[in-house]
Motif scaffolding. Sequence first.
Motif, PDB file in Angstrom:
ATOM      1  N   SER A  76      45.080  37.623  49.922  1.00  0.00           N
ATOM      2  CA  SER A  76      44.659  38.859  49.262  1.00  0.00           C
ATOM      3  C   SER A  76      43.242  39.221  49.671  1.00  0.00           C
ATOM      4  N   ARG A  77      42.763  40.328  49.161  1.00  0.00           N
ATOM      5  CA  ARG A  77      41.379  40.728  49.413  1.00  0.00           C
ATOM      6  C   ARG A  77      40.431  39.613  48.973  1.00  0.00           C
ATOM      7  N   PHE A  78      40.733  39.056  47.804  1.00  0.00           N
ATOM      8  CA  PHE A  78      39.884  37.994  47.253  1.00  0.00           C
ATOM      9  C   PHE A  78      39.808  36.818  48.210  1.00  0.00           C
ATOM     10  N   GLY A  79      40.955  36.445  48.742  1.00  0.00           N
ATOM     11  CA  GLY A  79      41.005  35.322  49.673  1.00  0.00           C
ATOM     12  C   GLY A  79      40.204  35.601  50.931  1.00  0.00           C
ATOM     13  N   ARG A  80      40.271  36.844  51.409  1.00  0.00           N
ATOM     14  CA  ARG A  80      39.507  37.218  52.600  1.00  0.00           C
ATOM     15  C   ARG A  80      38.017  37.083  52.342  1.00  0.00           C
ATOM     16  N   VAL A  81      37.617  37.521  51.144  1.00  0.00           N
ATOM     17  CA  VAL A  81      36.192  37.441  50.822  1.00  0.00           C
ATOM     18  C   VAL A  81      35.751  35.982  50.778  1.00  0.00           C
ATOM     19  N   LEU A  82      36.581  35.136  50.170  1.00  0.00           N
ATOM     20  CA  LEU A  82      36.250  33.701  50.124  1.00  0.00           C
ATOM     21  C   LEU A  82      36.095  33.144  51.526  1.00  0.00           C
ATOM     22  N   GLU A  83      37.011  33.547  52.392  1.00  0.00           N
ATOM     23  CA  GLU A  83      36.947  33.068  53.768  1.00  0.00           C
ATOM     24  C   GLU A  83      35.640  33.518  54.421  1.00  0.00           C
ATOM     25  N   GLY A  84      35.287  34.762  54.202  1.00  0.00           N
ATOM     26  CA  GLY A  84      34.038  35.270  54.757  1.00  0.00           C
ATOM     27  C   GLY A  84      32.834  34.513  54.223  1.00  0.00           C
ATOM     28  N   ILE A  85      32.861  34.217  52.945  1.00  0.00           N
ATOM     29  CA  ILE A  85      31.747  33.480  52.333  1.00  0.00           C
ATOM     30  C   ILE A  85      31.655  32.093  52.930  1.00  0.00           C
ATOM     31  N   ARG A  86      32.799  31.501  53.155  1.00  0.00           N
ATOM     32  CA  ARG A  86      32.817  30.148  53.704  1.00  0.00           C
ATOM     33  C   ARG A  86      32.257  30.127  55.129  1.00  0.00           C
ATOM     34  N   ALA A 100      34.998  49.494  49.802  1.00  0.00           N
ATOM     35  CA  ALA A 100      36.264  50.221  49.626  1.00  0.00           C
ATOM     36  C   ALA A 100      36.967  49.728  48.383  1.00  0.00           C
ATOM     37  N   GLY A 101      36.314  49.790  47.259  1.00  0.00           N
ATOM     38  CA  GLY A 101      36.945  49.349  46.025  1.00  0.00           C
ATOM     39  C   GLY A 101      36.722  47.871  45.781  1.00  0.00           C
ATOM     40  N   SER A 102      37.203  47.413  44.651  1.00  0.00           N
ATOM     41  CA  SER A 102      36.956  46.041  44.253  1.00  0.00           C
ATOM     42  C   SER A 102      37.750  45.061  45.107  1.00  0.00           C
ATOM     43  N   SER A 103      37.110  43.928  45.418  1.00  0.00           N
ATOM     44  CA  SER A 103      37.849  42.893  46.137  1.00  0.00           C
ATOM     45  C   SER A 103      38.291  41.780  45.200  1.00  0.00           C
ATOM     46  N   PHE A 104      38.220  42.050  43.898  1.00  0.00           N
ATOM     47  CA  PHE A 104      38.805  41.088  42.970  1.00  0.00           C
ATOM     48  C   PHE A 104      40.281  41.441  42.795  1.00  0.00           C
ATOM     49  N   ARG A 105      40.960  41.485  43.923  1.00  0.00           N
ATOM     50  CA  ARG A 105      42.404  41.738  43.910  1.00  0.00           C
ATOM     51  C   ARG A 105      43.067  40.504  44.465  1.00  0.00           C
ATOM     52  N   PHE A 106      43.997  39.938  43.692  1.00  0.00           N
ATOM     53  CA  PHE A 106      44.476  38.593  43.992  1.00  0.00           C
ATOM     54  C   PHE A 106      45.904  38.528  44.511  1.00  0.00           C
ATOM     55  N   TRP A 107      46.596  39.635  44.533  1.00  0.00           N
ATOM     56  CA  TRP A 107      48.018  39.523  44.801  1.00  0.00           C
ATOM     57  C   TRP A 107      48.440  40.135  46.123  1.00  0.00           C
ATOM     58  N   ARG A 108      48.060  41.380  46.331  1.00  0.00           N
ATOM     59  CA  ARG A 108      48.546  42.103  47.508  1.00  0.00           C
ATOM     60  C   ARG A 108      47.844  41.579  48.764  1.00  0.00           C
TER      61      ARG A 108
END
Lengths: 321, 249, 303
Positions: free
Chosen positions: A192-202, B108-116
């Motif tokens: 997900s977007r969240f996972g990508r951000v974590l990867e970038g942070i790492r 481009a919006g929040s990156s606290f999105r965990f599913w998609r």
Amino acid sequence: MKLGATWWFGIVAVVLLVLLPPIASFTQQEFYIGVATRVLAYAIAVSSLNLVLGHGGMLSLAQGSLLGAGAYTTAILTVEATKDVTFLPGATSAWITWPAAMLVGALLGLAIASISLRTRAIFFLMITLAFNQMLYYLFFSMKVYGGDDGLGMAARSDLLPGLALENDTVFFYVALALFAIFTFVQHRLVHSRFGRVLEGIRINEPRMQALGFDTYRYKLVCFAIGGAGSGLAGALLANKNLFVSPGLLDWLQSGTLLVMTILGGVGQLWGGLLGAAAYLVIEELLSAYTQRWQIGLGVALIAVTLYAPRGLGALFVPRRP
Amino acid sequence: MSPVLATTSLRKRFGGITATDDVSLDVAAHEVHALIGPNGAGKSTLIGQLAGTLRPDGGTILCNGLDVTHMPAHKRVAHGLARSYQITSTFRGLTVLDNLVLAVQATAGSSFRFWRPASAEASLYDRAREVAALVDLSAREDVLVDHLSHGEERQLEVGLALASRPRVLLLDEPMAGMGKEESARMLHLIERLRSSTTVLLVEHDMAAVFRLADRITVLVYGRVIASGKPDEIRRDREVREAYLGAAAS
Amino acid sequence: MLFLEQTLNALQLGLMLFLIAAGLTLVFGIMDLVNLAHGSFYMLGAYVAATVAAKSGSFAAAFLVALAAAAGVGMLVEWLLLRRVYGRGHLSQVLVTFALILIANETVRWIWGANPIDMGVPRSLAGSVALAPGLSYSEYRLAIIVAGLALAAALFWMVNCTRLGIWIRAGASNRDMARALGVDTSRLFTLVFGLGAALSAFAGAMLGPILSVQVGMGEAIIILAFVVVVIGGIGSVRGALLGSIVVAAVDTYGRAFLPSALGAFLPLDIATHLGPGLSQVSIFVLMAAILFFRPRGLMPATG
């Protein structure tokens, strides 16, 4: 859609696990159902640590205490439910005590990370270690809940009418289902977007900040999610053993989880399952051979760290060029 | 017209050294403003304070009229400030496109999105491709950063900063380590940026500076000794003495 | 007088903690090595000293052998194994040193058995000394304080007045620069590691008669040592001393006075059980508080 090696491994593993109880009872080796349940519980805990370490890049020695806190939460709530005069509202239903364990894990993780992340990276490890011990001493000193002697649970949590967890096979399938769900959630999280951000942070945290990401908050959330997973694993272990003790929170437990993580492969989707299984297999094999098996484990750990640091899970993923 | 970026009496000390000494400068909208000075003049320190990675000891920084002096770096991006690094700082192990997608995600919006899965978000990838085209990396989109040439990586460096559609772009020696051809390409790139953003540029390549800049500020020992149009700077005696030396006279 | 007695206890614990933490912070500051197994040298010192003292009757011999053994084992381990994980990142170091703990604990169990062993106080120091009217303090504990102060002084002298000390301080504040300036870093690393191991062993040998000599004693104290390093600042011997005194004070006064303080408004049995646990917890709360205001510790070695 072409399925990669990771998918195939998952399918094979799940199928084998589903078939385990009937095979075990057929061959009169029911003992292994219990062992496999333990592996699954630890697999969830190790997957949680994998999320924090492999994806979030945070080396933490606090997961053991989060697992233990989850276990205690379940045990305490269950015990309180059977008392006449209660300090806390109790519950024996798994639908309450297990999410409670996850919540406690997440909140404690949040608390620990909120302080640990504010300092230099070098201190992070030591602070998580210190917090781990703090929780250990906290539970150790709670004489009302057993203190050093530990706390027993009268019965496993109630799940559904007709689905008694007392039955080891039922409990195994429940654990398997939870593990499968957790792994799937982890998979979605990572992509997900969240996972990508974590990867970038790492890979490059300062650059992520320069791009506009509040990296502190992302790491905080990642650690909290890891805490929730550890808490769930704790709830399962409490139910499995019908007993919790402060020893669950000792920092050597956190170290053991770390060992399992590297055995399975840091950052690999199936690293949790592989690592937990590998560790318990090594433990079984070596301890049958000699009483001094921990020396063998130590040597094996050094060998893996130096020569196969990507662990078993990396066998399925080609090395990035 | 109020400046998009302005500092007033900015000060920064490191122990006994005054790296930024009462610096006041302003950058007007859509201009290319160059910051030059000899080594050790405090240019990178100044960029650091503008970007938010260093805290000033005194003075103020205004970005579009907003006081950002003590604002953490990551918050400034939302207010239109972006920077590129003198020493390339990209995401190794990822492709050019994935690098840019990360940068695009930030605004481009929040990156606290965990599913998609992020790979399913076409809008992120479209914008990333746009930026890749802006910095001439369209042909190298799917190449791992580790395999780029130095010049290409510097282009990506600028691209990462451009992704947020900044109103002010801080470029810290974008041409560092580049050969002639690569420098020319970067020069054209910066020229094209003028219409969409404002650029504060730190550079050592004097030919490029005098060609690109609308205005130049000269920094020596942390202090501004001159600021104005390129011709004025070229003629300024103090600047010639301190910096350009015999080569330019 | 209870307060004075507890203050002496705090001083005693603090100095011993300092010996352990000093080695840890130097190793971390100079070699950037996280050594979870540092407590194993403490354990080794206690076990070796106890055994040699029992066999030979001489405490002096026991100490010398313990120090030599620890330094020897330490330098060997550094040379054979730890070298390979410098620069490999903290994860590898944590795993390797954790493995060393497992190996060390099991080896000790193998040689000495799983039960705690007895280490008696040397007869010459078995008595008590009247320090003040009403205050009688164990001679041995006084000896610990004296020895601790002497060793601390020696350490400070070495770090601040000798060439080795200059190399150590240079390495702690900027490793690459030290190497560029010609310091033989590999030999320095081995030496520093051996020194840290010896200091830990000394503390273990001294505390053996008072505390329990058992497998796992190292793990219990290493956490406190890490807290000291975090509070004091990495690579800073001065910080380690300050941190050790602070932590020892909180621990000692907490254990001594917290139960009675709690007893003022909690039922007595809860207070006595909660007391020791809470005094431990307060150490960590203190650490968190210090980090909040000084994220790099109280006296960091760099910059």
